[in-house]
Write a protein that holds these residues in place. Structure first.
Motif, PDB file in Angstrom:
ATOM      1  N   ILE A 142       0.859  -1.175   0.000  1.00  0.00           N
ATOM      2  CA  ILE A 142       0.000   0.000   0.000  1.00  0.00           C
ATOM      3  C   ILE A 142       0.900   1.231   0.000  1.00  0.00           C
ATOM      4  CG2 ILE A 142      -1.947   1.157   1.101  1.00  0.00           C
ATOM      5  CD1 ILE A 142      -2.524  -1.708   0.242  1.00  0.00           C
ATOM      6  N   THR A 152     -11.071   2.481  -0.396  1.00  0.00           N
ATOM      7  CA  THR A 152     -11.367   1.881  -1.693  1.00  0.00           C
ATOM      8  C   THR A 152     -11.559   0.384  -1.528  1.00  0.00           C
ATOM      9  OG1 THR A 152     -10.646   1.738  -3.994  1.00  0.00           O
ATOM     10  CG2 THR A 152      -8.974   1.395  -2.314  1.00  0.00           C
ATOM     11  N   THR A 209     -11.740  -3.548  -3.990  1.00  0.00           N
ATOM     12  CA  THR A 209     -11.580  -4.251  -5.257  1.00  0.00           C
ATOM     13  C   THR A 209     -12.250  -5.605  -5.151  1.00  0.00           C
ATOM     14  OG1 THR A 209      -9.993  -5.032  -6.910  1.00  0.00           O
ATOM     15  CG2 THR A 209      -9.367  -5.291  -4.619  1.00  0.00           C
ATOM     16  N   VAL A 234      -1.977  -1.302  -4.034  1.00  0.00           N
ATOM     17  CA  VAL A 234      -2.954  -0.220  -3.979  1.00  0.00           C
ATOM     18  C   VAL A 234      -2.239   1.087  -3.682  1.00  0.00           C
ATOM     19  CG1 VAL A 234      -5.034   0.656  -2.859  1.00  0.00           C
ATOM     20  CG2 VAL A 234      -4.741  -1.800  -3.181  1.00  0.00           C
ATOM     21  N   VAL A 247      -5.660   0.641  -8.070  1.00  0.00           N
ATOM     22  CA  VAL A 247      -5.518  -0.748  -7.653  1.00  0.00           C
ATOM     23  C   VAL A 247      -4.878  -1.525  -8.789  1.00  0.00           C
ATOM     24  CG1 VAL A 247      -6.698  -2.819  -6.856  1.00  0.00           C
ATOM     25  CG2 VAL A 247      -7.536  -0.570  -6.163  1.00  0.00           C
ATOM     26  N   GLU A 292      -3.563  -5.251  -9.910  1.00  0.00           N
ATOM     27  CA  GLU A 292      -3.577  -6.663  -9.558  1.00  0.00           C
ATOM     28  C   GLU A 292      -2.579  -7.481 -10.357  1.00  0.00           C
ATOM     29  OE1 GLU A 292      -7.262  -8.644  -9.202  1.00  0.00           O
ATOM     30  OE2 GLU A 292      -8.370  -6.828  -8.696  1.00  0.00           O
TER      31      GLU A 292
END
Length: 844
Positions: A30, A83, A85, A100, A113, A115
């Motif tokens: 993060i 947020t 996801t 993120v 975000v 992935e």
């Protein structure tokens, strides 16, 4: 009854283990969307459940989620926009990485975000927080590369040099970028003790990427590696001051609002460094008065003109002064039953100075687009180097045989003199070169459309056009006189001859043109796999030798998403050409070969990256990387290395190859303390065109023909390790261990290194540096100790470092003594011995 309880216990254990196995794992980091800094204590939780974790100090997290189910993962932190996801169903025990970037509440930036697990084309990415703790004598970023990068070693310069070799290549074969600006260095440096501060300032760096070969077409034309450094984009005011016996540093960073809108900001970085190695050089065999002074001033400023345009300015002034007045030298070497000593007395001095200046301006356009985003960037920079070498040293030497019998009364005394004479070195070299370039680069992402919501794809096209002008003005005036037993060498009955004389004046003005185009296609299906293929081609032309170069390159990365293991694969190949720079063109006699062609290679690299966890109670994430490679080399410019100076032949007179395999493991062997281990095996060979190389076997006087011979960088094994630990009940007291081992590098006779080429080897290089750090103050203690002496700082560290803990005599090169009977003696030049350094660092 006991059997019933036992049966029930086994059933409960089975259900528990079954439940544990029906899990998938999510990991990631993060960060702050504005500053890219990691965010600690951010909360990650599964929506509508009580399953949650928090990020560590480095922003990383790990959470288990139910397998084969759609899950909504939430991310929140005070002061940031929350947020979420939605994660598609994942197989049992599979792993996915979700990174993120949280946006501050008062900003207009959207939460990002990511992935995707596949990283950029085999680049190793690192933050620099842990790298600052590695004990190093140079204080330069490049000195820590052998501990984090695959296939990298420090070469013959050892701990005094920041030069590094990558997979059989020399230091001139490496690309270095800082915020997309190409970085250059002084050319005349001949010994590690002359080296000052390199360009990248570790206090200003956000992160770095490094590729050991097979890199993309968007990077330039070199044979070996690329180091890509990104400086910070600060959002708040920070500063630091560091000091030690080897120098000091200071930096300031921050941002200013340039308008009413939050996005209009001026962000600034300033760094100042000073280094002196006088304390270290006092341990060398050559005694005298060392006065090395190295300083560096640097700035990087960006101005966000509006949402779409950003202006960047980078500037650097680097000054290196090296003064040396030698007095005497005693160097012992030889065998147990035949010990020798070189004793020398000196007159004269050496005064060198190297001043480099660099300035660059960039203008970036990134429009705010949700669909098919693109960017345009324009760069202009200029670099100037003024280098002066002034040496006038006379050495009266005596080569003696020493009594080595421990039982003899005369142990250590001189038994006889094998030779004596005078060695007079005179140098007056002046080099000035200017490099000015203009470049445009850009990129656009074309997003694909799929009916299947689990499938995503995109094309990312990049391009660049660059013009570079180079001007060189080189004055060479150097000679060496050798007198052996009263006879000048080479011996002449009619005149006094100098051993070597070089007097030249070279001027050169040329232009280079280069361009590339590259497409990166990424495809991902969550229930299946992800792959990325990057294909591109570079073109370059130099008006001096009129050579046009076309080099296609391709990289393929693949990651299965259904596997229980978090593993990705890489395959890369392509042509890598290195157009000659001034150093390659200059022959040992100072003449310039303007028809010299580019050195050429073909790379083939294959490897894998695997993330795994170790530990039962609190498993920690580790990363294992391995790569095997083969490089075919032709049109090579052969060279020899003296200490750190590379002396080229000035001819395309060799062919060769390099092959090997590298391994790396990094992770928290101790919780909260990152460590690295690198192991590499290398074989690199060459053959000079038109030369039949010979090699002597033991006991033979005549040589036998061999197909190829070792290149000067042929180092069979390299092992480097950086390990951290702390006291079990006090994490504020840390230990940092830096361990390096490398097999001996080859060398040959001075002036006779063609037929019998590089037949000798230095002793293996091995060294241990260790540091002990204690956290004197942390701002979190302000509530308990509001009147502490260091309360005005954020963090305050005190470190005690011991360099060369085992006091090993490593070798940097040879001093050659030639007798009137044409006998050569290679006198080893040893590197530094044990030294203790005290270092303090204050963060504000």
């Amino acid at each position: 009854m006991k059997q019933s309880y036992l049966t029930l216990l086994l059933l409960l254990c089975s259900f528990f283990l079954w439940g544990q196995s029906e899990k998938a794992i999510i990991t990631g980091i993060i960060t702050d969307a504005v500053s890219d800094a990691p965010i600690d204590l951010a909360l990650i939780y599964i929506k509508d459940t009580n399953v949650s974790v928090e990020t560590a100090a480095n922003g990383r997290y790990r959470i288990e989620i139910p397998a084969n189910e759609e899950v909504i993962l939430m991310f929140s932190r005070i002061g940031y926009k929350e947020t979420s996801t939605t994660l598609t169903p994942m197989p049992v025990r599979s792993t996915r990485q979700v990174d993120v970037s949280l946006a501050p509440i008062d900003s207009d930036i959207e939460v990002i975000v990511r992935e995707s697990k596949i990283e950029d084309a085999g680049l190793i990415r690192e933050e620099v927080t842990e790298l600052k703790l590695i004990p190093t004598t140079t204080g330069n970023l490049e000195s820590v590369l052998p501990h984090i990068a695959l296939g990298t070693s420090s070469g013959t310069g050892g701990e005094l040099s920041s030069q590094y070799n990558v997979r059989g290549g020399n230091y001139d074969e490496n690309l270095v970028y800082v915020n997309d600006f190409a970085i250059y260095r002084p050319q005349l440096i001949r010994a590690g003790q002359q080296e000052g501060l390199t360009f990248p300032n570790i206090d200003l760096i956000r992160d770095l990427s490094f590729s050991s070969g097979g890199f993309e077409a968007k990077y330039g034309d070199k044979l070996s590696s690329v180091l890509d450094v990104k400086y910070k984009r600060p959002d708040s005011t920070r500063a630091s001051i560091g000091m030690s016996f080897l120098g000091g540093s200071a930096h300031l960073e921050g941002s200013l609002n340039a308008g009413k809108d939050n996005y209009r900001k001026i962000r600034y970085l300033f760094g100042a460094r000073y280094k002196t190695t006088r304390y270290l050089l006092g341990t060398l065999d050559v005694k005298g008065e060392y006065t090395p002074n190295f300083s560096d001033l640097q700035t990087y400023i960006t101005y966000d003109i509006n949402r779409n345009w950003q202006l960047g300015l980078i500037g650097n002034i680097n000054r290196s002064e090296y003064r040396f007045v030698p007095s005497e030298r005693r160097t012992a070497f030889g065998l147990i039953n035949f010990a020798l000593e070189l004793f020398s007395e000196f007159e004269g001095k050496e005064v060198d100075d190297f001043t480099t200046r660099m300035g660059g301006l960039s203008l970036t356009y990134i429009p705010d687009r949700q669909h098919n985003p693109y960017f345009l960037k324009f760069l202009a920079s200029t670099f100037q180097s003024d280098e002066n070498e002034r040496i006038d040293i006379i050495g009266n030497y005596s080569l003696r045989q020493i009594e080595s019998n421990l039982g003899a009364e005369s142990f250590g005394d001189v038994l006889g003199e094998l030779g004596g004479g005078i060695q007079h070195e005179y140098v007056r070299n002046f080099l000035t070169y200017n490099i000015t370039n203009f470049e445009h680069k850009g990129g656009i992402e074309l997003q694909g459309y799929h009916d299947d919501t689990q499938t995503t794809s995109s094309h990312f096209f990049q391009w660049s056009v660059k013009l570079q002008n180079e001007r060189v003005d080189d004055w060479i005036n150097e000679w060496e006189r050798i007198d052996s037993a009263g006879y000048s060498l080479p011996y002449d009955t009619s005149a006094v001859q100098l051993f070597e004389v070089i007097k030249r004046r070279n001027n050169q003005n040329s232009n280079r043109y280069s361009a590339f185009i590259q497409d990166t296609y990424t495809w991902r299906r969550d229930s299946r796999s992800e792959f990325r293929i990057s294909a591109g081609v570079r073109a370059s032309w130099w008006d001096l030798n009129q050579e046009l170069l076309i080099s296609p390159r391709v990289q393929l990365l693949y990651k299965p998403l259904t596997s229980e293991r978090d593993i990705s694969y890489r395959l890369a190949g392509g042509f890598y050409y290195q157009p000659p720079f001034y150093r390659e063109m200059r022959a040992p006699d100072g003449s310039i070969n303007q028809d010299l062609r580019a050195q050429k290679s073909f790379h083939l690299v294959g490897g894998l990256t695997m993330d795994f966890y170790m530990g039962k109670r609190n498993p920690k994430k580790f990363r294992f990387i391995t790569e095997a490679y083969y490089k075919s080399l032709w049109d090579l410019v052969s060279y020899e290395i003296e200490n750190v100076r590379i002396r080229y032949s000035g001819l395309n007179d060799a062919r060769g190859y390099a092959m090997g395999i590298d391994f790396r493991v990094n992770g928290e062997f101790v919780p909260g303390a990152e460590s690295w281990v690198n192991l590499g095996f290398l074989r690199t060979r060459e053959n000079l065109l038109g030369v039949t190389h010979l090699e002597r076997e033991k006991g033979q006087t005549e040589g036998t023909p061999v197909k190829d011979v070792p290149r000067p960088t042929d180092q069979l094994v390299t092992l480097s390790m950086f390990f951290q630990d702390y006291l079990p009940k006090n994490e504020n007291f840390k230990m940092h261990l830096n361990f390096t081992v490398g097999s001996g590098l080859p060398f040959g006779l001075r002036g006779a290194n063609q037929i019998y080429r590089n037949t000798y080897r230095f002793s293996p290089y091995h060294r241990v540096d260790i540091g002990f750090s204690i956290l004197l103050w942390n701002r979190e203690r302000i509530g308990r100790r509001p009147h502490h002496l260091l309360r005005f700082t954020r963090n305050s560290w005190l470190s005690l470092e011991i360099f060369n803990l085992m006091q090993v005599q490593n070798q940097a090169g040879n001093t050659w003594i030639k007798t009137v009977f044409q006998q050569y003696y290679a006198i080893p030049n040893y590197l530094t011995s044990r030294r203790i350094n005290l270092r303090m660092k204050f963060d504000f």
